[in-house]
Design a protein around this motif. Structure first.
Motif, PDB file in Angstrom:
ATOM      1  N   UNK A  11       0.831  -1.205   0.000  1.00 53.26           N
ATOM      2  CA  UNK A  11       0.000   0.000   0.000  1.00 53.26           C
ATOM      3  C   UNK A  11       0.868   1.260   0.000  1.00 53.26           C
ATOM      4  N   UNK A  12       0.669   2.092  -1.010  1.00 52.39           N
ATOM      5  CA  UNK A  12       1.447   3.313  -1.122  1.00 52.39           C
ATOM      6  C   UNK A  12       2.795   3.137  -1.799  1.00 52.39           C
ATOM      7  N   UNK A  13       3.124   1.887  -2.178  1.00 54.11           N
ATOM      8  CA  UNK A  13       4.394   1.618  -2.873  1.00 54.11           C
ATOM      9  C   UNK A  13       4.118   1.280  -4.337  1.00 54.11           C
ATOM     10  N   UNK A  14       3.265   0.287  -4.557  1.00 45.14           N
ATOM     11  CA  UNK A  14       2.779  -0.070  -5.883  1.00 45.14           C
ATOM     12  C   UNK A  14       1.266   0.122  -5.889  1.00 45.14           C
ATOM     13  N   UNK A  15       0.699   0.396  -7.064  1.00 45.35           N
ATOM     14  CA  UNK A  15      -0.752   0.603  -7.097  1.00 45.35           C
ATOM     15  C   UNK A  15      -1.520  -0.703  -6.960  1.00 45.35           C
ATOM     16  N   UNK A  24       4.819  -5.069 -16.434  1.00 41.57           N
ATOM     17  CA  UNK A  24       3.531  -5.067 -15.739  1.00 41.57           C
ATOM     18  C   UNK A  24       3.377  -3.821 -14.862  1.00 41.57           C
ATOM     19  N   UNK A  25       4.477  -3.275 -14.416  1.00 45.49           N
ATOM     20  CA  UNK A  25       4.430  -2.000 -13.698  1.00 45.49           C
ATOM     21  C   UNK A  25       3.864  -0.921 -14.617  1.00 45.49           C
ATOM     22  N   UNK A  26       4.366  -0.907 -15.853  1.00 41.57           N
ATOM     23  CA  UNK A  26       3.849   0.045 -16.831  1.00 41.57           C
ATOM     24  C   UNK A  26       2.389  -0.253 -17.166  1.00 41.57           C
ATOM     25  N   UNK A  27       2.074  -1.526 -17.401  1.00 44.08           N
ATOM     26  CA  UNK A  27       0.728  -1.901 -17.841  1.00 44.08           C
ATOM     27  C   UNK A  27      -0.336  -1.616 -16.788  1.00 44.08           C
ATOM     28  N   UNK A  28      -0.029  -1.899 -15.529  1.00 48.86           N
ATOM     29  CA  UNK A  28      -1.017  -1.623 -14.479  1.00 48.86           C
ATOM     30  C   UNK A  28      -1.228  -0.122 -14.320  1.00 48.86           C
ATOM     31  N   UNK A  29      -0.145   0.641 -14.473  1.00 52.13           N
ATOM     32  CA  UNK A  29      -0.279   2.094 -14.413  1.00 52.13           C
ATOM     33  C   UNK A  29      -1.079   2.635 -15.585  1.00 52.13           C
ATOM     34  N   UNK A  30      -0.820   2.105 -16.774  1.00 56.16           N
ATOM     35  CA  UNK A  30      -1.552   2.496 -17.980  1.00 56.16           C
ATOM     36  C   UNK A  30      -3.049   2.242 -17.796  1.00 56.16           C
ATOM     37  N   UNK A  33      -4.742   1.842 -15.004  1.00 52.26           N
ATOM     38  CA  UNK A  33      -5.291   2.710 -13.954  1.00 52.26           C
ATOM     39  C   UNK A  33      -5.495   4.129 -14.474  1.00 52.26           C
ATOM     40  N   UNK A  34      -4.547   4.606 -15.240  1.00 57.35           N
ATOM     41  CA  UNK A  34      -4.583   5.974 -15.766  1.00 57.35           C
ATOM     42  C   UNK A  34      -5.805   6.202 -16.652  1.00 57.35           C
ATOM     43  N   UNK A  35      -6.101   5.234 -17.522  1.00 54.78           N
ATOM     44  CA  UNK A  35      -7.181   5.431 -18.485  1.00 54.78           C
ATOM     45  C   UNK A  35      -8.540   4.916 -18.011  1.00 54.78           C
ATOM     46  N   UNK A  36      -8.558   3.959 -17.093  1.00 55.99           N
ATOM     47  CA  UNK A  36      -9.858   3.443 -16.637  1.00 55.99           C
ATOM     48  C   UNK A  36     -10.382   4.174 -15.413  1.00 55.99           C
ATOM     49  N   UNK A  37      -9.483   4.779 -14.646  1.00 55.76           N
ATOM     50  CA  UNK A  37      -9.900   5.499 -13.434  1.00 55.76           C
ATOM     51  C   UNK A  37      -9.290   6.899 -13.399  1.00 55.76           C
ATOM     52  N   UNK A  38      -9.620   7.729 -14.373  1.00 58.05           N
ATOM     53  CA  UNK A  38      -8.987   9.062 -14.434  1.00 58.05           C
ATOM     54  C   UNK A  38      -9.244   9.922 -13.205  1.00 58.05           C
ATOM     55  N   UNK A  39     -10.344   9.670 -12.505  1.00 52.92           N
ATOM     56  CA  UNK A  39     -10.642  10.456 -11.303  1.00 52.92           C
ATOM     57  C   UNK A  39      -9.686  10.142 -10.154  1.00 52.92           C
ATOM     58  N   UNK A  40      -8.971   9.027 -10.269  1.00 46.78           N
ATOM     59  CA  UNK A  40      -8.045   8.619  -9.212  1.00 46.78           C
ATOM     60  C   UNK A  40      -6.588   8.823  -9.612  1.00 46.78           C
ATOM     61  N   UNK A  92      -4.652  11.199  -9.228  1.00 47.92           N
ATOM     62  CA  UNK A  92      -3.814  11.857  -8.222  1.00 47.92           C
ATOM     63  C   UNK A  92      -3.098  10.817  -7.362  1.00 47.92           C
ATOM     64  N   UNK A  93      -3.753   9.684  -7.135  1.00 48.22           N
ATOM     65  CA  UNK A  93      -3.118   8.603  -6.369  1.00 48.22           C
ATOM     66  C   UNK A  93      -1.980   7.982  -7.170  1.00 48.22           C
ATOM     67  N   UNK A  94      -2.223   7.729  -8.452  1.00 49.96           N
ATOM     68  CA  UNK A  94      -1.173   7.187  -9.313  1.00 49.96           C
ATOM     69  C   UNK A  94       0.008   8.149  -9.384  1.00 49.96           C
ATOM     70  N   UNK A  95      -0.278   9.423  -9.494  1.00 49.17           N
ATOM     71  CA  UNK A  95       0.778  10.435  -9.560  1.00 49.17           C
ATOM     72  C   UNK A  95       1.626  10.432  -8.289  1.00 49.17           C
ATOM     73  N   UNK A  96       0.981  10.231  -7.158  1.00 52.15           N
ATOM     74  CA  UNK A  96       1.691  10.219  -5.879  1.00 52.15           C
ATOM     75  C   UNK A  96       2.545   8.966  -5.723  1.00 52.15           C
ATOM     76  N   UNK A  97       1.986   7.814  -6.101  1.00 49.98           N
ATOM     77  CA  UNK A  97       2.680   6.541  -5.894  1.00 49.98           C
ATOM     78  C   UNK A  97       3.769   6.313  -6.937  1.00 49.98           C
ATOM     79  N   UNK A  98       3.483   6.666  -8.190  1.00 47.03           N
ATOM     80  CA  UNK A  98       4.413   6.394  -9.296  1.00 47.03           C
ATOM     81  C   UNK A  98       4.590   7.644 -10.157  1.00 47.03           C
ATOM     82  N   UNK A  99       5.271   8.655  -9.644  1.00 47.60           N
ATOM     83  CA  UNK A  99       5.349   9.940 -10.354  1.00 47.60           C
ATOM     84  C   UNK A  99       6.003   9.866 -11.733  1.00 47.60           C
TER      85      UNK A  99
END
Length: 231
Positions: A175-179, A189-195, A197-204, A206-213
């Motif tokens: 929690x707070x290290x990887x999404x 898979x680090x890239x893919x999970x971020x991708x 999250x970025x496109x399916x949950x745009x309202x969240x 800010x969390x992705x930005x904080x965890x994986x800037x």
């Protein structure tokens, strides 16, 4: 009576599942039927969520059951312009998430250097891996540092996380290290999970930005076709 109604509804849904093309030219093919999920609506949402230039490598989506799903404990994979998606998903969102996740793998070939070339995502990923290794080591879950610091997919490390530690426990540890626990599997898979999250949950985001800037910055650039054209 209710059972009969549900069976009738399911039958109608299956009858509606004929192969189709989307307005962007994407071919959707049903090898096996998908129960209780409106696939056309899923595809519409995918095409409205992901920028069209990031869909260019996907020519076809096939729904069905494939040997790879059992052999590798998968529910989706990308190969040669085609997304292979399990027909046994439980709900709309799981299909949606899997499709967007696999789209990320489709763009790794044309945009691989842009994504990984400057090593910023890799460095961020490996810092997290080292931190994870140290936490697990102190919890008596031990694996060589050389294995943990390999950014490529490593079956030994994957099984270590999945079977020995367990994703339920990892979700708390990470929690707070990887999404998500799966994001720790490999750099890709680090890239893919971020991708996803970025496109399916745009309202969240800010969390992705904080965890994986660094990953977040790269995704911001990726969604802009002009930025890619200038590379």
């Amino acid at each position: 009576m209710l059972k009969g109604y549900l069976l009738e509804k399911q039958q109608k849904l299956l009858q509606q599942q004929s192969n189709f093309y989307t307005s962007t030219g994407l071919h959707v093919f049903f090898k096996d039927p998908v129960k209780n999920i409106d696939i056309e609506s899923v595809i519409e949402k995918v095409e409205s969520s992901v920028p069209v230039h990031l869909l260019s490598e996907v020519e076809m989506i096939i729904f069905g059951w494939f040997e790879e799903f059992e052999e590798r404990a998968l529910s989706a994979f990308y190969d040669g312009g085609t997304l292979y998606i399990s027909n046994k998903h439980k709900d709309f969102n799981s299909v949606y998430d899997d499709i967007v996740h696999e789209i990320s793998h489709s763009i790794e070939e044309p945009y691989g250097y842009f994504i990984y070339g400057d090593k910023k995502i890799e460095d961020e990923f490996l810092r997290k891996r080292k931190y994870l290794h140290d936490i697990l080591w102190n919890m008596d879950y031990k694996i060589p540092l050389s294995v943990a610091m390999d950014p490529e997919y490593n079956e030994e490390f994957d099984m270590f996380l999945y079977k020995k530690v367990g994703y339920d426990k990892l979700e708390i540890i990470l929690s707070g290290i990887f999404i998500s626990p799966y994001a720790a599997t490999s750099l890709r898979e680090y890239f893919a999970t971020g991708f996803a999250e970025f496109f399916t949950n745009p309202d969240l985001n800010s969390f992705l930005q904080k965890v994986s800037p660094e990953l977040y910055k790269k995704l911001i650039l990726l969604q802009n076709s002009e930025e890619l054209d200038n590379q």
